[in-house]
Design a protein around this motif. Structure first.
Motif, mmCIF file in Angstrom:
data_model
loop_
_atom_site.group_PDB
_atom_site.id
_atom_site.type_symbol
_atom_site.label_atom_id
_atom_site.label_comp_id
_atom_site.label_asym_id
_atom_site.label_seq_id
_atom_site.Cartn_x
_atom_site.Cartn_y
_atom_site.Cartn_z
ATOM 1 N N TRP A 1 1.171 -1.193 0.202
ATOM 2 C CA TRP A 1 0.022 0.109 -0.035
ATOM 3 C C TRP A 1 0.923 1.276 0.080
ATOM 4 O O TRP A 1 1.795 1.419 0.728
ATOM 5 N N TYR A 2 0.374 2.242 -0.886
ATOM 6 C CA TYR A 2 1.185 3.429 -0.737
ATOM 7 C C TYR A 2 0.111 4.578 -0.615
ATOM 8 O O TYR A 2 -0.835 4.502 -1.186
ATOM 9 N N PHE A 3 0.600 5.597 0.033
ATOM 10 C CA PHE A 3 -0.339 6.700 0.507
ATOM 11 C C PHE A 3 0.493 8.052 0.169
ATOM 12 O O PHE A 3 1.676 8.062 0.662
ATOM 13 N N LEU A 4 -0.214 8.947 -0.290
ATOM 14 C CA LEU A 4 0.708 10.288 -0.386
ATOM 15 C C LEU A 4 -0.602 11.322 -0.191
ATOM 16 O O LEU A 4 -1.835 11.151 -0.418
ATOM 17 N N LEU A 5 -0.128 12.290 0.727
ATOM 18 C CA LEU A 5 -1.125 13.280 0.997
ATOM 19 C C LEU A 5 -0.430 14.512 1.350
ATOM 20 O O LEU A 5 0.653 14.726 1.692
ATOM 21 N N TYR A 6 -0.853 15.581 0.477
ATOM 22 C CA TYR A 6 -0.167 16.856 0.536
ATOM 23 C C TYR A 6 -0.946 18.009 0.134
ATOM 24 O O TYR A 6 -1.955 17.784 -0.452
ATOM 25 N N ASN A 7 -0.695 19.192 0.525
ATOM 26 C CA ASN A 7 -1.346 20.291 0.177
ATOM 27 C C ASN A 7 -0.658 21.436 -0.476
ATOM 28 O O ASN A 7 0.496 21.635 -0.067
ATOM 29 N N THR A 8 -1.274 21.992 -1.549
ATOM 30 C CA THR A 8 -0.781 23.117 -1.990
ATOM 31 C C THR A 8 -1.299 24.422 -1.762
ATOM 32 O O THR A 8 -1.252 25.376 -2.627
ATOM 33 N N ALA A 9 -2.423 24.635 -0.824
ATOM 34 C CA ALA A 9 -2.965 25.714 -0.613
ATOM 35 C C ALA A 9 -2.135 26.983 -0.629
ATOM 36 O O ALA A 9 -1.272 26.980 0.132
ATOM 37 N N ASN A 10 -2.383 28.271 -1.030
ATOM 38 C CA ASN A 10 -1.784 29.689 -0.545
ATOM 39 C C ASN A 10 -2.525 30.287 0.535
ATOM 40 O O ASN A 10 -2.008 31.048 1.052
ATOM 41 N N THR A 11 -3.921 30.033 0.422
ATOM 42 C CA THR A 11 -4.673 30.710 1.411
ATOM 43 C C THR A 11 -5.436 29.745 2.108
ATOM 44 O O THR A 11 -5.720 28.598 1.624
ATOM 45 N N LYS A 12 -6.230 30.119 3.198
ATOM 46 C CA LYS A 12 -7.070 29.190 4.253
ATOM 47 C C LYS A 12 -8.430 28.798 3.187
ATOM 48 O O LYS A 12 -8.473 27.687 3.368
ATOM 49 N N SER A 13 -8.742 29.710 2.445
ATOM 50 C CA SER A 13 -9.793 29.233 1.886
ATOM 51 C C SER A 13 -9.666 28.117 0.804
ATOM 52 O O SER A 13 -10.534 27.459 0.365
ATOM 53 N N ASP A 14 -8.245 28.167 0.388
ATOM 54 C CA ASP A 14 -7.931 27.049 -0.831
ATOM 55 C C ASP A 14 -7.655 25.608 -0.144
ATOM 56 O O ASP A 14 -7.539 24.697 -0.882
ATOM 57 N N PHE A 15 -7.776 25.777 1.320
ATOM 58 C CA PHE A 15 -7.139 24.494 1.801
ATOM 59 C C PHE A 15 -7.658 23.351 1.265
ATOM 60 O O PHE A 15 -7.217 22.268 0.779
ATOM 61 N N LEU A 16 -9.302 23.169 1.476
ATOM 62 C CA LEU A 16 -9.849 21.871 1.138
ATOM 63 C C LEU A 16 -9.573 21.554 -0.516
ATOM 64 O O LEU A 16 -9.470 20.532 -0.967
ATOM 65 N N SER A 17 -9.820 22.643 -1.203
ATOM 66 C CA SER A 17 -9.580 22.272 -2.549
ATOM 67 C C SER A 17 -8.348 22.262 -3.023
ATOM 68 O O SER A 17 -8.043 21.429 -4.137
ATOM 69 N N SER A 18 -7.193 22.401 -2.223
ATOM 70 C CA SER A 18 -5.722 22.016 -2.430
ATOM 71 C C SER A 18 -5.164 20.650 -1.928
ATOM 72 O O SER A 18 -3.971 20.582 -1.955
ATOM 73 N N VAL A 19 -6.180 20.069 -1.584
ATOM 74 C CA VAL A 19 -5.707 18.397 -0.754
ATOM 75 C C VAL A 19 -5.409 17.825 -1.872
ATOM 76 O O VAL A 19 -6.227 17.593 -3.147
ATOM 77 N N ASN A 20 -4.094 17.263 -1.889
ATOM 78 C CA ASN A 20 -3.929 16.266 -2.887
ATOM 79 C C ASN A 20 -3.640 14.735 -2.108
ATOM 80 O O ASN A 20 -3.048 14.784 -1.168
ATOM 81 N N PHE A 21 -4.298 13.848 -2.638
ATOM 82 C CA PHE A 21 -3.916 12.296 -2.149
ATOM 83 C C PHE A 21 -3.948 11.374 -3.090
ATOM 84 O O PHE A 21 -4.427 11.524 -4.276
ATOM 85 N N GLY A 22 -3.323 10.322 -2.957
ATOM 86 C CA GLY A 22 -3.108 9.147 -3.708
ATOM 87 C C GLY A 22 -3.297 8.019 -2.890
ATOM 88 O O GLY A 22 -2.435 8.073 -1.687
ATOM 89 N N ALA A 23 -3.718 6.966 -3.191
ATOM 90 C CA ALA A 23 -3.576 5.812 -2.624
ATOM 91 C C ALA A 23 -3.753 4.613 -3.605
ATOM 92 O O ALA A 23 -4.601 4.702 -4.503
ATOM 93 N N THR A 24 -2.728 3.501 -3.492
ATOM 94 C CA THR A 24 -2.403 2.824 -4.327
ATOM 95 C C THR A 24 -2.078 1.260 -3.580
ATOM 96 O O THR A 24 -1.567 1.441 -2.729
ATOM 97 N N TYR A 25 -2.783 0.282 -4.112
ATOM 98 C CA TYR A 25 -2.648 -1.105 -3.566
ATOM 99 C C TYR A 25 -2.069 -1.691 -4.558
ATOM 100 O O TYR A 25 -2.424 -1.947 -5.849
ATOM 101 N N MET A 26 -1.144 -2.619 -4.242
ATOM 102 C CA MET A 26 -0.549 -3.668 -5.319
ATOM 103 C C MET A 26 -0.410 -5.230 -4.728
ATOM 104 O O MET A 26 -0.294 -5.120 -3.481
ATOM 105 N N ASN A 27 -0.693 -5.971 -5.648
ATOM 106 C CA ASN A 27 -0.750 -7.461 -5.165
ATOM 107 C C ASN A 27 0.169 -8.077 -5.907
ATOM 108 O O ASN A 27 0.148 -8.199 -7.221
ATOM 109 N N LYS A 28 1.064 -8.638 -5.343
ATOM 110 C CA LYS A 28 2.442 -9.363 -6.082
ATOM 111 C C LYS A 28 2.392 -10.772 -5.740
ATOM 112 O O LYS A 28 3.469 -11.351 -5.750
#
Lengths: 952, 380
Positions: free
Chosen positions: A650-677
């Protein structure tokens, strides 16, 4: 802005691409294939969780017992107790071990085991020999104790960082406390000392990672342990928090510097080994050296009809140019003739020739028998040395590994050493006509180097079934083909191996380390019931793989000298030269009752076993916050979780690129991936949401939001080829922030299908690929989900070929074509040190790109060490390059095509030269001097470009 | 009497706290009486350092209380007049009540205390960071003097008014303990792992090359030497004029401290890394390969040798009936001295690499699980 794009894109690429397959993240790469799905169980003991599958229960029990014994031993040595149970993953064969997902990369063949750093998992294969297995168990546990002890001492003394032990020390200590000093270790140290090339402690970096480093480290640690006491080594770890460097800790503990201890050790080596030259010889003083380059082993003699009549040739294994081969040369040596017969590690047919483990044999018809890995298991190949082609390939469903084939005198069968899926190593007889296998031995003992007598009645072989076999001793035995009985030929706590019959079957030539290192001996069968052995050679280093030639008047063998293995030939020595042993009765040598048993797990230690349950735990977690004066702040974290076996990721990525408080929610970046090997087809799924603002050549400044999900799968056809496919479903909202042009706005919900074919047979040197082929051909097709209409597509062809010109030189070529069509086309940059040299990076930008690179790569300096005021820097390989590049980039979008900044400038090129300096595994520094051409004229001046990265 | 003792202790405590505040009594307190039977933690080998205490338990002692600290405890504590001096890796020395584990004072230094504190009357001798030797009046917290240790890691030896130390440059130095005046120096040109030990009859140095040397405490003159053929890395025990040592290579010997003559010598093949103890009748030690052993004091013969679960890194403490061993297998073993049988085993939460000490009829153990354990019999 652009920096954020770089970081954001890099993170996205890393998380998504790395999640798909471990090889896809590299765009090329070879494949680790999970051929077998194991039914994992867990055996719990006082200090370990042993992971195993049912076929190897016997080995798992032995592993558990050995691990607990080693735990007690190391607890005393390190003065340390490990509280948490150590995960111990056991594979019944090196073939299965290579499939492990615990580490992502491919495992080199001769890795005997490893200890993974994050979760301190010990992963080891069983190679058929119990003694080898016991050593590896202990060796890896030394690493576990080393890591834990240092971490514990640092924590106890409130140190957040302490000195890192050098590799020679950790591996040397692991060898010292697991291996005992054997003839192989002695051989390496004798050769190093007598050749006058002792690697001092200050120069150990130069052999870092090599097998020699292991033995030199072991020798050093042995000296330290024997001179100052093993208890002082425990003190060294207890003092680990005191010094800033490893050398400080040595000085604090021993009262001497590392250099002083090293000087003592070197003096000790000379005192020990120089006297050997009084009575012993070096191979090249007595025998004719037949090979010139590389490492050379496993000779076999065959006869070919030539214009001058029948002539004897030697087939042998050689490791040169970065891979192993089977080659031939006449008895006079390779200087008169050398031809490669088979290349190993270059194709699916001969994925590995098992360079050190498996011998060759040829029969009177010139048919060469050898084993090679082919897909999951080994195959037995018959190669016609006259017609120079493979004429037969035989595999067994029940044998995972085959080695050391030996022909029967009538050529109708071959005896081999075969390993089952459960890890048992026994002798088998292969009928050539029917391709059937008959098992000759069936027990826990490892049986190696079989050799048929010329009357076809017996097979001589080396085995550890004798009473000292538990400690690694091997002696010679006879298998009676008429009765299936086994009788002893030699005995003793040493290694006897490689038996070879004389033509009259009265004598057997073999190698033995009973006198110190491997030398040549001969067994005389005085009568049916008694034999005597004589020493034939007294070399100071070691010899191996003897084979008789010229009607038994000469012997061809491999020997170790000057840090290398070569093939030698000499007349068969007179057996009367050295002291005679006393004759022994064969009946006294050994009987089937005098043997050892596989250790069973002590009932008190076992705490039960259960089916394996997937439980995830952290592998890595990182966070970062950054501030850019233009771009603002960005912060995030990424973490990865896997199960103990590495099969579920499992890989998880979470980061935020907001410049202002009002942008915070809209600037959430996330990724979640599962690999079965767990299976041969690796598959995965993921979801993501990314928002970013960045500068782009076509859109200008862009705000882009994309979110959706993906499914991905990768099917490895072989180690070298695979198919990849993925399906993305995503919503894309993209618009220019400085223009209201509708053409610069995208709002689409699409489904995208990708399919790629990848092939990679490349071999690398420190600066990049130097031989082989790399291919990546793929396409994507996207449709609008609302009406399933075509949206856009991309096509890519990337074909690279490397033609070897010499040890470190090659001609490299690349053909690349990229095309994108439809809406919201992808555009490609062309220019820079990684693509079209002589032009700035990102000089060209269009939806079509064509690139052809040609380059001659050659060595300049092999090793350069520069002392700077801030420390030393080492450049392992400095290479030169002469190149000629051609490229074109054109735009099908009319508006852009008319823009002088982006429109096609026609076919352009460059030629020049470059220098590449390798910084080890980190990167390569690139210096390019180019002259541009439009194919009408060539620019006068050179443009200089400095960048980094491996060669294409 | 009990009230007087408590009052006296409070006065001392007040002095410590007051000293920490910058004021206190003007004269050091002479602490010659040891009414509570605390074992002074002198360095290995001095007569008081035989680790034998005449504490007697009428029944098996049990756990009385546990005091948790913030850091692993890996330096042996020192008992002094109802208090324990315990150092922790955060550069502090804690003064802890032996009655109930309450922390009465914390003294901070710039570096950690590297070895067990040695007490002589009101003076505490400290190895600070391995670089400074500091002698401090632990009652009024006045620093008396300090010296450069040049990287020495061990404990000093206190003999009456003399303090003897082997510093990191290989010099054996003798100081006047109250003034820090150097009395004599002697260069020892060999690597030494074992702490300095001895008595008024002689100072013993055990170099790593195994040649035991005895020096005159008054002048530093070599009195005799003896090639033990062994590597000693622990504190021997001195009983009157006899010194007994055990080696890391497995040998044990008893030597006359005055003449250097061997009384007995055995190759037991039992590697001993930690200090040994003696009550004048037996010699007791634990081994790295998981044995606890009693030798006969007179002959050196093995009286009993029993196996325990873990290696023993430190020496035992002795009472009238028991030998108390600790192990890195997390356990404290209470062993009957006569039979060698483990009467009780107490499991802690971490490795124990130090000796137990005895104080106020109790046995104290510090563990790397950050705990101070107190064993004894409940007060009636």
């Amino acid at each position: 802005m652009q920096r954020r794009l770089l970081v954001a894109s890099g993170i996205i690429c890393l998380i998504l691409l790395s999640a798909i397959t471990s090889h896809a993240q590299y765009y090329f790469g070879q494949n680790k294939i999970q051929y077998t799905r194991f039914d994992w169980q867990v055996l719990t003991t006082e200090h370990f969780n042993i992971y195993f599958y049912p076929e190897e229960k016997e080995i798992a029990d032995a592993a558990a017992q050995l691990a607990e014994e080693s735990y007690d031993f190391l607890q005393e040595k390190f003065n340390h107790t490990i509280e948490k149970k150590v995960p111990f993953i056991v594979y019944s064969s090196p073939v299965f071990f290579e499939q492990t997902n615990i580490i992502p990369g491919l495992l080199p063949e001769n890795v005997a085991g490893f200890t993974e750093f994050f979760k301190q998992r010990v992963v080891i294969p069983f190679n058929g020999s119990f003694a080898d297995f016991a050593k590896v168990v202990r060796h890896e546990l030394v690493h576990v104790f080393t890591m834990q002890k240092i971490a514990y001492v640092a924590k106890m003394h409130r140190r957040t960082s302490v000195a890192t032990p050098p590799l020679w020390f950790t591996e040397g200590l692991a060898e010292y406390w697991s291996d005992g000093w054997d003839s192989q270790a002695d051989m390496f140290m004798r050769d190093m000392t007598i050749s006058g090339r002792i690697v001092s402690v200050d120069e150990l970096y130069s052999i870092s990672g090599t097998f020699l480093m292991y033995k030199v480290g072991q020798s050093l640690l042995k000296h330290i342990g024997e001179t100052y006491g093993d208890d002082k080594l425990a003190d060294l770890f207890d003092n680990w928090w005191k010094g800033k460097t490893f050398s400080d800790n040595i000085r604090i503990t021993y009262g001497k510097t590392l250099s002083e201890i090293g000087a003592e050790w070197e003096y000790d080596l000379k005192k020990t080994y120089y006297p050997y030259l009084q009575d012993q010889e070096l191979p090249d003083r007595i025998a004719d050296k037949l090979t010139r380059d590389g490492y050379n082993l496993k000779p076999a003699i065959f006869t070919r009809n030539t214009v001058d009549g029948p002539k004897e040739f030697i087939a042998f294994k050689t490791y040169r140019m970065g891979y192993s081969k089977i080659a031939e040369m006449p008895l006079e040596g390779e200087k008169s003739h050398f031809k490669t017969l088979i290349k190993g590690g270059r194709s699916e047919q001969f994925e590995s020739l098992h360079f050190t483990e498996s011998g060759l044999d040829a029969n009177d018809d010139g048919m060469l028998a050898f084993a090679s890995k082919n897909q999951e298991s080994d195959a037995l190949y018959i190669y016609d040395t006259d017609r120079r082609k493979i004429v037969n390939k035989i595999k067994s469903d029940s044998l995972i590994a085959i080695s050391s084939p030996a022909w029967s005198p009538d050529g109708a069968s071959i005896v081999i050493e075969g390993m089952t899926r459960g890890g048992r190593s026994d002798l088998y007889l292969v009928d050539i006509e029917s391709s059937s296998f008959s098992r000759l031995t069936n027990d826990i003992y490892t049986d190696k180097n079989p050799s048929f007598s010329h009357d076809g009645q017996f097979i001589a072989f080396s085995s550890d079934r004798g009473i000292s076999g538990r400690n690694g001793a091997r002696n010679l035995y006879l298998y009676h083909l008429d009765s299936g009985k086994i009788s002893g030929l030699t005995s003793g706590d040493h290694i006897d191996s490689y038996p070879q019959w004389t033509k009259d079957d009265k004598r057997i030539v073999f190698c033995s380390d009973r006198a110190g290192v491997m030398n040549l001996f001969i067994l005389d069968r005085l009568t049916e019931s008694s034999i005597v052995s004589h020493q034939l050679t007294n070399f100071v280093t070691g010899i191996f793989d003897p084979v008789l030639a010229s009607s038994d008047s000469s012997v061809v063998f491999s020997a170790y000298q000057n840090f290398g293995f070569h093939i030698y030939k000499m007349d068969l020595p007179d057996s009367s030269k050295y002291d005679l042993d006393e004759p022994v009765e064969i009946a006294d040598l050994w009987n089937a009752g005098e043997t050892w048993k596989m250790p069973k797990l002590d009932g008190q230690l076992a705490q039960g076993s259960a089916k394996y349950k997937t439980q995830l735990s952290f592998d890595i977690a990182q966070s970062a916050v950054s501030y850019d004066a233009l771009g603002g702040t960005m912060g995030g974290l990424q973490f990865a979780m896997t199960d103990i076996l590495g099969n579920h990721q499992w890989y998880f990525l979470l980061y935020n690129t907001a410049n202002t408080k009002s942008d915070f929610l809209s600037s959430v970046n996330f990724g979640a991936t599962y690999m079965n090997k767990t299976r041969r087809v690796n598959f995965g799924a993921g979801i993501f949401h990314f928002y970013n603002e960045y500068a782009e050549n076509y859109y200008g400044y862009v705000a882009e939001r994309t979110y959706g999900g993906l499914l991905a799968a990768s099917y490895p056809i072989s180690r070298y080829r695979r198919l990849e496919t993925s399906l993305y479903l995503r919503k894309l909202e993209k618009q220019s922030t400085i223009s209201n042009d509708p053409a610069r706005r995208t709002n689409a919900t699409t489904g995208t299908m990708t399919i790629s074919y990848i092939k990679d047979t490349s071999i690398w040197d420190p600066t990049g690929p130097i031989e082989g082929t790399r291919v990546n051909i793929g396409m994507t097709q996207s449709v609008r989900l609302k009406d399933l209409n075509y949206y856009n597509s991309t096509y890519n062809v990337d074909f690279r070929r490397y033609f070897r010109l010499g040890q470190a030189s090659a001609y490299a070529s690349r053909f690349m074509y990229l095309h994108s069509a439809g809406q919201d086309k992808q555009r490609y940059y062309l220019g820079g040190s990684w693509s079209l040299r002589g032009y700035p990076r990102r000089e060209f930008y269009a939806n079509n790109m064509l690139l052809v690179n040609n380059e001659i790569r050659f060595p300049l300096v092999n090793d350069l060490f520069i002392g700077f005021p801030f420390g030393n820097m080492r450049f392992q390989a400095i290479r030169g390059a002469l190149f000629f590049d051609v490229g074109n980039s054109w735009e099908t979008n009319k508006e852009m095509a008319e823009n002088p900044d982006y429109g096609s400038k026609g076919v352009v090129g460059s030629l020049g030269f470059g220098i590449r300096a390798s910084l080890g595994y980190v990167t390569v520094l690139r210096f390019d001097f180019s002259r541009r051409t439009d194919f009408k004229s060539v620019q006068n001046k050179y443009d200089f470009d400095f960048f980094f990265g491996w060669n294409f | 009497m009990e009230l007087l003792k408590k009052t006296f202790s409070l006065v001392i405590l007040g002095g410590v706290i007051a000293a920490a505040c910058g004021c206190g009594p003007s004269a050091p307190i002479v602490l010659k009486d040891r009414p509570d039977g605390c074992l002074w933690n002198h360095s290995g080998g001095s007569p008081e350092r035989s680790s034998y205490s005449d504490i007697s338990f009428s029944q098996q002692p049990g756990l009385l209380w546990v005091r948790k600290f913030k850091y692993p405890l890996h330096i042996e504590p020192t008992g002094a007049l109802g208090f324990l001096l315990i150092s922790t890796p955060d550069n502090k020395l804690h003064v802890v009540s032996a009655n109930n584990g309450d922390i009465y004072a914390e003294i901070s230094f710039k570096e950690p205390v590297m070895a067990p504190v040695v007490i002589s009357d009101s003076m505490a001798v400290l190895n600070i960071g391995g670089y400074r030797l500091m002698v401090e009046n632990w009652v009024d917290r006045q620093q008396l003097w300090e010296a450069d240790l040049n990287g020495a890691g061990g404990e000093p030896l206190v003999l009456g008014d003399k303090l003897i130390w082997l510093d990191g440059m290989g010099y054996l130095r003798c100081f006047d303990i109250s003034q820090g005046k150097r009395i004599w120096d002697r260069k020892i040109d060999r690597t030494v792992s074992a702490p300095v030990s001895g008595s008024e009859l002689g100072i013993l140095i055990f170099p790593d090359d195994g040649v035991l040397e005895c020096f005159d405490p008054r002048s530093g003159r070599l009195l005799w030497s003896f090639d033990t053929g062994a590597r000693i890395r622990n504190a021997p025990v001195i009983v009157e004029d006899q010194v007994i040592f055990c080696s890391a290579d497995g040998q044990a010997a008893r030597v006359n401290l005055v003449s250097g003559q061997t009384v007995w010598y055995h190759d037991l093949k039992l590697p001993v890394y930690g200090p040994i103890a003696s009550d004048g009748q037996g010699v007791y030690f634990g081994t790295n390969n998981r044995f606890i052993v009693r030798l006969d004091f007179e002959t050196g013969d093995i009286v009993w040798k029993n196996r325990i679960a873990g290696p023993v890194k430190a020496g035992p403490a002795l009472t009238e009936q028991m030998a108390v061993f600790t192990s890195i297998d997390f356990n404290v073993y209470f062993v009957d001295k006569a039979s060698g049988l483990v009467k009780n085993k107490f499991k802690t939460d971490g490795m124990i690499s130090t000796r137990p000490i005895t104080c106020q009829n109790k046995i104290f153990v510090v563990g790397e699980d950050m705990n101070l354990y107190c064993f004894g019999l409940p007060e009636e």
